[in-house]
Design an enzyme around this catalytic site. Structure first.
Site, PDB file in Angstrom:
ATOM      1  N   LYS A  35       0.825  -1.209   0.000  1.00 27.35           N
ATOM      2  CA  LYS A  35       0.000   0.000   0.000  1.00 27.35           C
ATOM      3  C   LYS A  35       0.863   1.264   0.000  1.00 27.35           C
ATOM      4  O   LYS A  35       0.593   2.209  -0.738  1.00 27.35           O
ATOM      5  CB  LYS A  35      -0.925   0.030   1.233  1.00 27.35           C
TER       6      LYS A  35
ATOM      7  N   ARG B 279     -10.143   0.929   8.240  1.00 27.12           N
ATOM      8  CA  ARG B 279      -9.843  -0.476   8.547  1.00 27.12           C
ATOM      9  C   ARG B 279     -10.929  -1.178   9.316  1.00 27.12           C
ATOM     10  O   ARG B 279     -10.777  -2.358   9.644  1.00 27.12           O
ATOM     11  CB  ARG B 279      -8.581  -0.561   9.400  1.00 27.12           C
TER      12      ARG B 279
ATOM     13  N   ARG C 142      11.537  -6.019   5.181  1.00 26.93           N
ATOM     14  CA  ARG C 142      11.362  -4.570   4.966  1.00 26.93           C
ATOM     15  C   ARG C 142      12.341  -3.778   5.824  1.00 26.93           C
ATOM     16  O   ARG C 142      12.563  -4.060   6.991  1.00 26.93           O
ATOM     17  CB  ARG C 142       9.946  -4.148   5.325  1.00 26.93           C
TER      18      ARG C 142
ATOM     19  N   ARG D 247      11.069  -1.959  11.180  1.00 27.40           N
ATOM     20  CA  ARG D 247       9.977  -1.370  11.960  1.00 27.40           C
ATOM     21  C   ARG D 247       9.716  -2.210  13.202  1.00 27.40           C
ATOM     22  O   ARG D 247       9.802  -3.438  13.147  1.00 27.40           O
ATOM     23  CB  ARG D 247       8.710  -1.346  11.107  1.00 27.40           C
TER      24      ARG D 247
ATOM     25  N   ARG E 162      -1.047  -8.996  13.226  1.00 27.34           N
ATOM     26  CA  ARG E 162      -1.541  -7.970  12.291  1.00 27.34           C
ATOM     27  C   ARG E 162      -2.341  -8.615  11.156  1.00 27.34           C
ATOM     28  O   ARG E 162      -3.369  -8.101  10.730  1.00 27.34           O
ATOM     29  CB  ARG E 162      -0.382  -7.142  11.726  1.00 27.34           C
TER      30      ARG E 162
HETATM   31  P1  AP5 Z   1       4.861  -1.710   1.833  1.00 25.92           P
HETATM   32  O1  AP5 Z   1       4.590  -0.865   0.637  1.00 25.92           O
HETATM   33  O2  AP5 Z   1       5.562  -1.094   2.992  1.00 25.92           O
HETATM   34  O3  AP5 Z   1       3.498  -2.447   2.296  1.00 25.92           O
HETATM   35  P2  AP5 Z   1       2.235  -1.889   3.081  1.00 25.92           P
HETATM   36  O4  AP5 Z   1       1.028  -2.539   2.494  1.00 25.92           O
HETATM   37  O5  AP5 Z   1       2.271  -0.396   3.147  1.00 25.92           O
HETATM   38  O6  AP5 Z   1       2.531  -2.589   4.473  1.00 25.92           O
HETATM   39  P3  AP5 Z   1       2.402  -2.079   5.966  1.00 25.92           P
HETATM   40  O7  AP5 Z   1       3.034  -3.172   6.799  1.00 25.92           O
HETATM   41  O8  AP5 Z   1       2.927  -0.689   6.132  1.00 25.92           O
HETATM   42  O9  AP5 Z   1       0.863  -2.114   6.165  1.00 25.92           O
HETATM   43  P4  AP5 Z   1       0.132  -2.070   7.494  1.00 25.92           P
HETATM   44  O10 AP5 Z   1      -1.257  -1.872   7.025  1.00 25.92           O
HETATM   45  O11 AP5 Z   1       0.366  -3.241   8.387  1.00 25.92           O
HETATM   46  O12 AP5 Z   1       0.853  -0.880   8.267  1.00 25.92           O
HETATM   47  P5  AP5 Z   1       0.444   0.610   8.577  1.00 25.92           P
HETATM   48  O13 AP5 Z   1       1.680   1.393   8.618  1.00 25.92           O
HETATM   49  O14 AP5 Z   1      -0.673   1.072   7.735  1.00 25.92           O
HETATM   50  O15 AP5 Z   1       5.663  -3.008   1.326  1.00 25.92           O
HETATM   51  C1  AP5 Z   1       6.123  -3.981   2.261  1.00 25.92           C
HETATM   52  C2  AP5 Z   1       7.537  -4.474   1.840  1.00 25.92           C
HETATM   53  O16 AP5 Z   1       7.419  -5.192   0.613  1.00 25.92           O
HETATM   54  C3  AP5 Z   1       8.565  -3.356   1.590  1.00 25.92           C
HETATM   55  O17 AP5 Z   1       9.825  -3.795   2.011  1.00 25.92           O
HETATM   56  C4  AP5 Z   1       8.548  -3.168   0.060  1.00 25.92           C
HETATM   57  O18 AP5 Z   1       9.809  -2.718  -0.407  1.00 25.92           O
HETATM   58  C5  AP5 Z   1       8.232  -4.597  -0.405  1.00 25.92           C
HETATM   59  N1  AP5 Z   1       7.427  -4.625  -1.633  1.00 25.92           N
HETATM   60  C6  AP5 Z   1       6.387  -3.800  -1.990  1.00 25.92           C
HETATM   61  N2  AP5 Z   1       5.893  -4.169  -3.177  1.00 25.92           N
HETATM   62  C7  AP5 Z   1       6.596  -5.250  -3.595  1.00 25.92           C
HETATM   63  C8  AP5 Z   1       6.557  -6.093  -4.740  1.00 25.92           C
HETATM   64  N3  AP5 Z   1       5.671  -5.906  -5.736  1.00 25.92           N
HETATM   65  N4  AP5 Z   1       7.442  -7.117  -4.813  1.00 25.92           N
HETATM   66  C9  AP5 Z   1       8.356  -7.340  -3.833  1.00 25.92           C
HETATM   67  N5  AP5 Z   1       8.463  -6.572  -2.717  1.00 25.92           N
HETATM   68  C10 AP5 Z   1       7.585  -5.541  -2.594  1.00 25.92           C
HETATM   69  O19 AP5 Z   1      -0.133   0.435  10.073  1.00 25.92           O
HETATM   70  C11 AP5 Z   1       0.713   0.090  11.154  1.00 25.92           C
HETATM   71  C12 AP5 Z   1      -0.113   0.023  12.437  1.00 25.92           C
HETATM   72  O20 AP5 Z   1      -0.682   1.322  12.707  1.00 25.92           O
HETATM   73  C13 AP5 Z   1      -1.311  -0.927  12.422  1.00 25.92           C
HETATM   74  O21 AP5 Z   1      -0.928  -2.250  12.755  1.00 25.92           O
HETATM   75  C14 AP5 Z   1      -2.213  -0.281  13.486  1.00 25.92           C
HETATM   76  O22 AP5 Z   1      -1.762  -0.569  14.789  1.00 25.92           O
HETATM   77  C15 AP5 Z   1      -2.002   1.207  13.235  1.00 25.92           C
HETATM   78  N6  AP5 Z   1      -2.959   1.764  12.256  1.00 25.92           N
HETATM   79  C16 AP5 Z   1      -2.663   2.330  11.039  1.00 25.92           C
HETATM   80  N7  AP5 Z   1      -3.777   2.734  10.422  1.00 25.92           N
HETATM   81  C17 AP5 Z   1      -4.804   2.424  11.256  1.00 25.92           C
HETATM   82  C18 AP5 Z   1      -6.219   2.558  11.150  1.00 25.92           C
HETATM   83  N8  AP5 Z   1      -6.797   3.108  10.066  1.00 25.92           N
HETATM   84  N9  AP5 Z   1      -6.965   2.112  12.198  1.00 25.92           N
HETATM   85  C19 AP5 Z   1      -6.408   1.576  13.300  1.00 25.92           C
HETATM   86  N10 AP5 Z   1      -5.074   1.400  13.452  1.00 25.92           N
HETATM   87  C20 AP5 Z   1      -4.289   1.818  12.433  1.00 25.92           C
END
Ligand code: AP5
Length: 215
Positions: A8, A83, A122, A153, A164
């Protein structure tokens, strides 16, 4: 939308740049608050480190504030929000107050084994925020973009990642049906393969729903 590690953030940056709109990532906003040591950041930390969702009222508060602060006549790209069903209803209310509506909802689909491989490798730069993967940069701790330090992270540990993924299946996946039935509709995009190929699929999907990425 999409599970942890679906891409994402990686894809959101590219799509937002192409559309000329800001990317609003609730995860990034929470990490920023943690880094600055604000009360919000301290409250969010325990949920994030446990792999749980931060409470809906906190999230809707920061989104409301961000929508008010951003000068974005051409719109926004939400990353990782909403979410829960409560967040989706809250977003509809916030947009309604502004006489806005969602144009499109995209979900990246990636199998669990690949999600775990992506998350475990990552690395994020503490200086410029660049996100990369050990598959691309190896074991170096030096950011290829700015020379800053790459780290893992704190919520990317294996046990937290499993939680997660479970939370995603329980609380967020039901939203796919919610949006499939909504006026905005839902487009599920294959998130596997090379980053550039996924980006092209997303651009094609956006063109099909008429958001004008080819303009
Ligand atoms: P990346 O692009 O970083 O993936 P992502 O989908 O953004 O993954 P996240 O782990 O950041 O998602 P998340 O939803 O768990 O975390 P968030 O920060 O939103 O890619 C991942 C890796 O793969 C990277 O190393 C990249 O280089 C690699 N990659 C990408 N594309 C690729 C490809 N095609 N091929 C190979 N490799 C690839 O949330 C974190 C925490 O915050 C949550 O757990 C929760 O506690 C809180 N939070 C955030 N938003 C909310 C909400 N709306 N409500 C409640 N809690 C929330």
């Amino acid at each position: 939308m999409g599970p942890p590690g679906a891409g994402k953030g990686t894809q959101g940056d590219r799509v937002a740049e192409r559309l000329g709109i800001p990317r609003l990532s609730t995860g990034d906003m929470l990490r920023e608050a943690r880094k600055s040591g604000t009360p919000l950041g301290r409250e969010a930390q325990r949920y994030m480190d446990a792999g749980e969702l931060v409470p809906d009222d906190v999230i809707l508060g920061i989104v409301d504030e961000a929508l008010g602060a951003e000068a974005a006549e051409r719109g926004f790209l939400f990353d990782g929000f909403p979410r829960t069903l409560a967040q989706a209803d809250g977003l509809a209310a916030l947009l309604g107050e502004r006489d806005e509506a969602l144009d499109a909802v995209l979900s990246l689909d990636v199998p669990d084994e690949e999600l775990i491989a992506r998350i475990s490798g990552r690395r994020v730069c503490g200086s410029c925020g660049h996100v990369t993967h050990t598959r691309d940069v190896g074991d170096t701790e030096e950011c290829p973009v700015c020379g800053g330090r790459l780290t893992q992270r704190s919520d990317d540990r294996e046990d937290t990642v499993c939680r997660r993924l479970g939370v995603y299946r329980e609380q967020t996946e039901p939203l796919l049906e919610y949006y499939a039935k909504s006026d905005a509709g839902l487009t599920v995009v294959d998130g596997t393969g090379r980053v550039g190929d996924v980006t092209e699929r997303l651009f094609r999907a956006l063109d099909e729903v008429g958001t004008g990425t080819s303009a």
